[in-house]
Design a protein around this motif. Sequence first.
Motif, PDB file in Angstrom:
ATOM      1  N   LEU A 275       0.837  -1.198   0.000  1.00  0.00           N
ATOM      2  CA  LEU A 275       0.000   0.000   0.000  1.00  0.00           C
ATOM      3  C   LEU A 275       0.873   1.249   0.000  1.00  0.00           C
ATOM      4  CD1 LEU A 275      -2.597  -1.006   2.746  1.00  0.00           C
ATOM      5  CD2 LEU A 275      -2.978  -0.982   0.267  1.00  0.00           C
ATOM      6  N   PRO A 276       0.353   2.373  -0.527  1.00  0.00           N
ATOM      7  CA  PRO A 276       1.103   3.627  -0.431  1.00  0.00           C
ATOM      8  C   PRO A 276       1.220   4.068   1.021  1.00  0.00           C
ATOM      9  CG  PRO A 276      -1.092   4.004  -1.324  1.00  0.00           C
ATOM     10  CD  PRO A 276      -0.910   2.527  -1.263  1.00  0.00           C
ATOM     11  N   ALA A 277       2.124   4.986   1.272  1.00  0.00           N
ATOM     12  CA  ALA A 277       2.432   5.398   2.647  1.00  0.00           C
ATOM     13  C   ALA A 277       1.204   5.890   3.397  1.00  0.00           C
ATOM     14  CB  ALA A 277       3.507   6.477   2.623  1.00  0.00           C
ATOM     15  N   ALA A 278       0.354   6.660   2.733  1.00  0.00           N
ATOM     16  CA  ALA A 278      -0.811   7.244   3.409  1.00  0.00           C
ATOM     17  C   ALA A 278      -1.760   6.176   3.937  1.00  0.00           C
ATOM     18  CB  ALA A 278      -1.549   8.173   2.449  1.00  0.00           C
ATOM     19  N   GLU A 279      -1.849   5.038   3.249  1.00  0.00           N
ATOM     20  CA  GLU A 279      -2.736   3.965   3.697  1.00  0.00           C
ATOM     21  C   GLU A 279      -2.032   3.001   4.647  1.00  0.00           C
ATOM     22  OE1 GLU A 279      -4.964   2.121   0.474  1.00  0.00           O
ATOM     23  OE2 GLU A 279      -4.524   3.865  -0.794  1.00  0.00           O
TER      24      GLU A 279
ATOM     25  N   ALA B   2      -2.144   3.630   8.839  1.00  0.00           N
ATOM     26  CA  ALA B   2      -3.269   3.165   9.650  1.00  0.00           C
ATOM     27  C   ALA B   2      -3.055   1.743  10.150  1.00  0.00           C
ATOM     28  CB  ALA B   2      -4.558   3.248   8.836  1.00  0.00           C
ATOM     29  N   LEU B   3      -2.193   0.973   9.477  1.00  0.00           N
ATOM     30  CA  LEU B   3      -1.978  -0.425   9.856  1.00  0.00           C
ATOM     31  C   LEU B   3      -0.930  -0.593  10.948  1.00  0.00           C
ATOM     32  CD1 LEU B   3      -1.760  -2.046   6.293  1.00  0.00           C
ATOM     33  CD2 LEU B   3      -3.775  -1.933   7.771  1.00  0.00           C
ATOM     34  N   LEU B   4      -0.046   0.393  11.087  1.00  0.00           N
ATOM     35  CA  LEU B   4       1.170   0.171  11.860  1.00  0.00           C
ATOM     36  C   LEU B   4       0.926  -0.118  13.335  1.00  0.00           C
ATOM     37  CD1 LEU B   4       3.548   2.806  10.243  1.00  0.00           C
ATOM     38  CD2 LEU B   4       3.310   0.374   9.746  1.00  0.00           C
ATOM     39  N   ASN B   5      -0.139   0.414  13.901  1.00  0.00           N
ATOM     40  CA  ASN B   5      -0.404   0.180  15.317  1.00  0.00           C
ATOM     41  C   ASN B   5      -1.601  -0.737  15.537  1.00  0.00           C
ATOM     42  OD1 ASN B   5       1.516   1.973  16.970  1.00  0.00           O
ATOM     43  ND2 ASN B   5       0.771   3.361  15.367  1.00  0.00           N
ATOM     44  N   SER B   6      -2.019  -1.434  14.464  1.00  0.00           N
ATOM     45  CA  SER B   6      -3.175  -2.326  14.575  1.00  0.00           C
ATOM     46  C   SER B   6      -2.768  -3.734  14.169  1.00  0.00           C
ATOM     47  CB  SER B   6      -4.310  -1.843  13.668  1.00  0.00           C
ATOM     48  OG  SER B   6      -4.660  -0.507  13.968  1.00  0.00           O
TER      49      SER B   6
END
Length: 511
Positions: free
Chosen positions: A495-499, A502-506
């Motif tokens: 995914l591109p950086a902006a998307e 949101a995943l990094l802490n989930s």
Amino acid sequence: MDSAPAEDPRLQQLVEGVVKLATGDLSARIEPSEKRDEIDAVITGVNLLAEELHYIYSDLEQRVEERTAALIEAQSKLQRMAMTDALTGLANRSTLRDRTQEALAAAEGGKRAPAVLMLDLDSFKPINDSLGHSAGDEVLVEVGRRLSSAVRDTDTVARLGGDEFAILIPEATEADVRVIADRALRALQSSITVGTVSVWAMASIGVSIGTEGVSAASLLRDADVAMYEAKSRGRNNVQIFHPSMLHATQQRSRTAAELRNAIENGELLLYYQPVVELATGRIIGIEALVRWVHPTRGMIMPESFIPVAEETGLIVDLGRWVLQEALQQLKSWNDVAPLPSQLKLHLNLSAAELLRNDLLEDIARSLERRGIDPGRLVFEITETVLMTRETEEAQVLGKIRGLGVGLQIDDFGTGYSSISYLRSLPADTVKVDQSLIEGMDNDAGQQTFVAAVLQLIESAGLQAIVEGIETAEQVSQLRRLGCRFGQGYYFGRPLPAAETVALLNSPLPSA
């Protein structure tokens, strides 16, 4: 009145002898008399002078002959060196070109046109990297010997440099070409023993058959184009040149030129794919993957331009850009919200980049400037590069580890490697190629094999990351086999950086 005394005949002999010596007749000798007087003393001196001159001239003549012979031999040796490859003794590129021109000239006189076979070894670099250059030289010599045994007496086998060979077939028919190409392939099918190790050096072969009006340069170029076509079709095969193949070559050249501009003009983007702990779904790493947003062709995937970048050396500039862009993105994410302590950034590092003079300085400076702990960075490097021994690349890898940066073996199970090297490789983790888990769902034998690979990696003190995971069933199977980490579309596509943020802490789904 008494008459004058008669002249001594020895004086006349003496004069004649001196004249002969002066004219170069060193064989002339004067017979001395029994008087043993002053004239005889002069005669003896002249004879001794003749002997000395004869010796000097004979020695000089011998030296001249020896020097002339040495010069002739040196000239002959220089001619051979100019015509042959020093390592294999085969014809070199210059000789191949000359003989191709001669064969084409003969074809204009009514004979059949020649054909050229261009051969490039498919697996030579891993052999050279892992076993050393002397072993690589042994392989090249043996390849030359085998190719020579596969051709006719009228054919020419040449080494063009590196692992590239060629065969010239004068007066060739397509049937001749196919027979000799098949012989060449079969000659390289069996292993080559280097010391105690068996290696394989199979080849991709491109063929160009001469036509009316073709030049030697064009014939050689077309064979080279066909050889690259053979490589693109799976290697270890033969392809005969067709004009349509030139389009692919021209496309590669255009891609290289446009890629250079893309790096300079900001047309590249980084996408990120998570690396996950299988039991919890927790993200423990992200791999940066480059994409090219072409102004007219749209999104271009890396498999369409990375090979061109490697061929042209642009991979160095591309790698430099990826390093800066990815580290800056990591800093930006962390500035917004502190990232999990276990999260690592994975970047691919090519063999060419290891030869950058400023690589170590660039890595250290880039990390320091952004305040990023070196332990957060992991370089993924193919196993063939990591297996390099006693080379500049090996020294650089050790220095990268010295910076505190991690190293990971990429695509494990696809390259030329020896399991015995695994324990000594300068790496922390191993990424197991997705090809090893394909079909694992329904194949108990494959599951056993994967289990053995994972056990091998663990016994070497390394951690395994399996890539290409696409189903929950694969996650469950890998967990049962003891695998802790994985990557693949099941957890998320790049995914591109902006998307990605949101995943990094989930946590992502586990099995």
